[in-house]
Design a protein around this motif. Structure first.
Motif, PDB file in Angstrom:
ATOM      1  N   GLY A  79       0.801  -1.221   0.000  1.00 21.65           N
ATOM      2  CA  GLY A  79       0.000   0.000   0.000  1.00 21.65           C
ATOM      3  C   GLY A  79       0.833   1.270   0.000  1.00 21.65           C
ATOM      4  O   GLY A  79       0.288   2.372  -0.065  1.00 21.65           O
ATOM      5  N   ALA A  80       2.154   1.139   0.063  1.00 23.98           N
ATOM      6  CA  ALA A  80       3.020   2.319   0.028  1.00 23.98           C
ATOM      7  C   ALA A  80       2.842   3.062  -1.294  1.00 23.98           C
ATOM      8  O   ALA A  80       2.462   2.477  -2.309  1.00 23.98           O
ATOM      9  N   THR A  81       3.135   4.326  -1.280  1.00 31.94           N
ATOM     10  CA  THR A  81       3.064   5.130  -2.495  1.00 31.94           C
ATOM     11  C   THR A  81       4.420   5.104  -3.201  1.00 31.94           C
ATOM     12  O   THR A  81       5.456   4.851  -2.560  1.00 31.94           O
ATOM     13  N   PRO A  82       4.443   5.410  -4.487  1.00 32.75           N
ATOM     14  CA  PRO A  82       5.728   5.540  -5.175  1.00 32.75           C
ATOM     15  C   PRO A  82       6.616   6.596  -4.508  1.00 32.75           C
ATOM     16  O   PRO A  82       7.830   6.422  -4.410  1.00 32.75           O
ATOM     17  N   GLU A  83       6.006   7.674  -4.031  1.00 35.81           N
ATOM     18  CA  GLU A  83       6.766   8.725  -3.353  1.00 35.81           C
ATOM     19  C   GLU A  83       7.445   8.183  -2.100  1.00 35.81           C
ATOM     20  O   GLU A  83       8.585   8.542  -1.801  1.00 35.81           O
ATOM     21  N   ALA A  84       6.748   7.304  -1.368  1.00 32.45           N
ATOM     22  CA  ALA A  84       7.323   6.723  -0.157  1.00 32.45           C
ATOM     23  C   ALA A  84       8.543   5.861  -0.495  1.00 32.45           C
ATOM     24  O   ALA A  84       9.537   5.876   0.236  1.00 32.45           O
ATOM     25  N   LEU A  85       8.479   5.134  -1.606  1.00 28.85           N
ATOM     26  CA  LEU A  85       9.637   4.328  -2.018  1.00 28.85           C
ATOM     27  C   LEU A  85      10.828   5.218  -2.328  1.00 28.85           C
ATOM     28  O   LEU A  85      11.949   4.966  -1.881  1.00 28.85           O
ATOM     29  N   LEU A  86      10.582   6.255  -3.103  1.00 28.92           N
ATOM     30  CA  LEU A  86      11.674   7.143  -3.483  1.00 28.92           C
ATOM     31  C   LEU A  86      12.229   7.873  -2.269  1.00 28.92           C
ATOM     32  O   LEU A  86      13.447   7.955  -2.089  1.00 28.92           O
ATOM     33  N   GLU A  87      11.359   8.376  -1.417  1.00 23.62           N
ATOM     34  CA  GLU A  87      11.812   9.069  -0.207  1.00 23.62           C
ATOM     35  C   GLU A  87      12.584   8.122   0.706  1.00 23.62           C
ATOM     36  O   GLU A  87      13.607   8.503   1.276  1.00 23.62           O
ATOM     37  N   GLY A  88      12.113   6.893   0.843  1.00 27.11           N
ATOM     38  CA  GLY A  88      12.816   5.916   1.670  1.00 27.11           C
ATOM     39  C   GLY A  88      14.200   5.607   1.135  1.00 27.11           C
ATOM     40  O   GLY A  88      15.154   5.442   1.897  1.00 27.11           O
ATOM     41  N   ALA A  89      14.312   5.544  -0.173  1.00 29.24           N
ATOM     42  CA  ALA A  89      15.621   5.315  -0.788  1.00 29.24           C
ATOM     43  C   ALA A  89      16.524   6.523  -0.591  1.00 29.24           C
ATOM     44  O   ALA A  89      17.706   6.385  -0.265  1.00 29.24           O
ATOM     45  N   ILE A  90      15.982   7.719  -0.763  1.00 30.23           N
ATOM     46  CA  ILE A  90      16.774   8.942  -0.615  1.00 30.23           C
ATOM     47  C   ILE A  90      17.327   9.068   0.802  1.00 30.23           C
ATOM     48  O   ILE A  90      18.469   9.479   0.997  1.00 30.23           O
ATOM     49  N   GLU A  91      16.518   8.695   1.791  1.00 27.53           N
ATOM     50  CA  GLU A  91      16.954   8.784   3.182  1.00 27.53           C
ATOM     51  C   GLU A  91      18.150   7.885   3.458  1.00 27.53           C
ATOM     52  O   GLU A  91      18.945   8.160   4.345  1.00 27.53           O
ATOM     53  N   ARG A  92      18.271   6.795   2.720  1.00 27.63           N
ATOM     54  CA  ARG A  92      19.324   5.824   2.984  1.00 27.63           C
ATOM     55  C   ARG A  92      20.489   5.885   2.011  1.00 27.63           C
ATOM     56  O   ARG A  92      21.575   5.424   2.328  1.00 27.63           O
TER      57      ARG A  92
END
Length: 165
Positions: A79-92
């Motif tokens: 149920g995550a959004t595409p934005e959440a995936l990208l933001e999660g990757a950016i944070e790491r």
């Protein structure tokens, strides 16, 4: 940089979505795709590849087929959004650096992220169970935070499914 989006392999049915495990077929799919991914990564991959995985059991089991360590990202749950995936990757991972990032997650989020990165428009690319969408991104000067943006030279390098192996 390469962004590899890997959909979990076939999982059993169940009411608790986060606890659904891979079926025997799903375990074979994950093993086959892990072998294909390893074959196409550079020799430095075990040390340089960042693997980010949804907390769902089926994605954890899919990622384990690689035999390498990975980070669990709760924001990548079903149920995550595409934005959440990208933001999660950016944070790491600073996406402006060269290298590879592998996200193991769910449809339709993975396909929506791939479509938006490639076209700049909402959409969806199909990622079949156990399948991979492998994108190459030129992220040198693209602003990331707060918006998914198409990349000036994003391209789809591969779309592979276990049934094609």
């Amino acid at each position: 940089m390469d962004l590899i989006l890997w959909r979990h392999a076939e999982a059993e049915d169940g009411l608790d979505d986060l606890k659904r495990a891979l079926t025997a077929k799903g375990q074979r799919q994950a093993a086959q795709m892990a072998q294909w991914i390893k074959k196409h990564l550079p020799a430095t991959a075990p040390a340089t590849l960042r693997i980010l995985v949804s907390p769902a059991v089926r994605t954890q089991q899919t990622a384990q087929a690689l035999g390498w360590s990975f980070d669990t990202v709760n924001a990548f749950a079903p149920g995550a959004t595409p934005e959440a995936l990208l933001e999660g990757a950016i944070e790491r991972i600073p996406l402006q650096v060269a290298g590879q990032v592998l996200i193991v997650g769910h449809q339709p989020t993975l396909g929506a992220l791939a479509a938006h990165l490639l076209t700049g428009q909402p959409g969806n690319l199909s990622a079949r169970k156990g399948g991979v969408l492998w994108l190459r991104l030129n992220a040198q000067s693209t602003p990331f935070r707060g918006v998914i943006t198409s990349f000036p030279s994003a391209c789809l390098l591969a779309a592979m499914t276990p049934s094609l192996l």
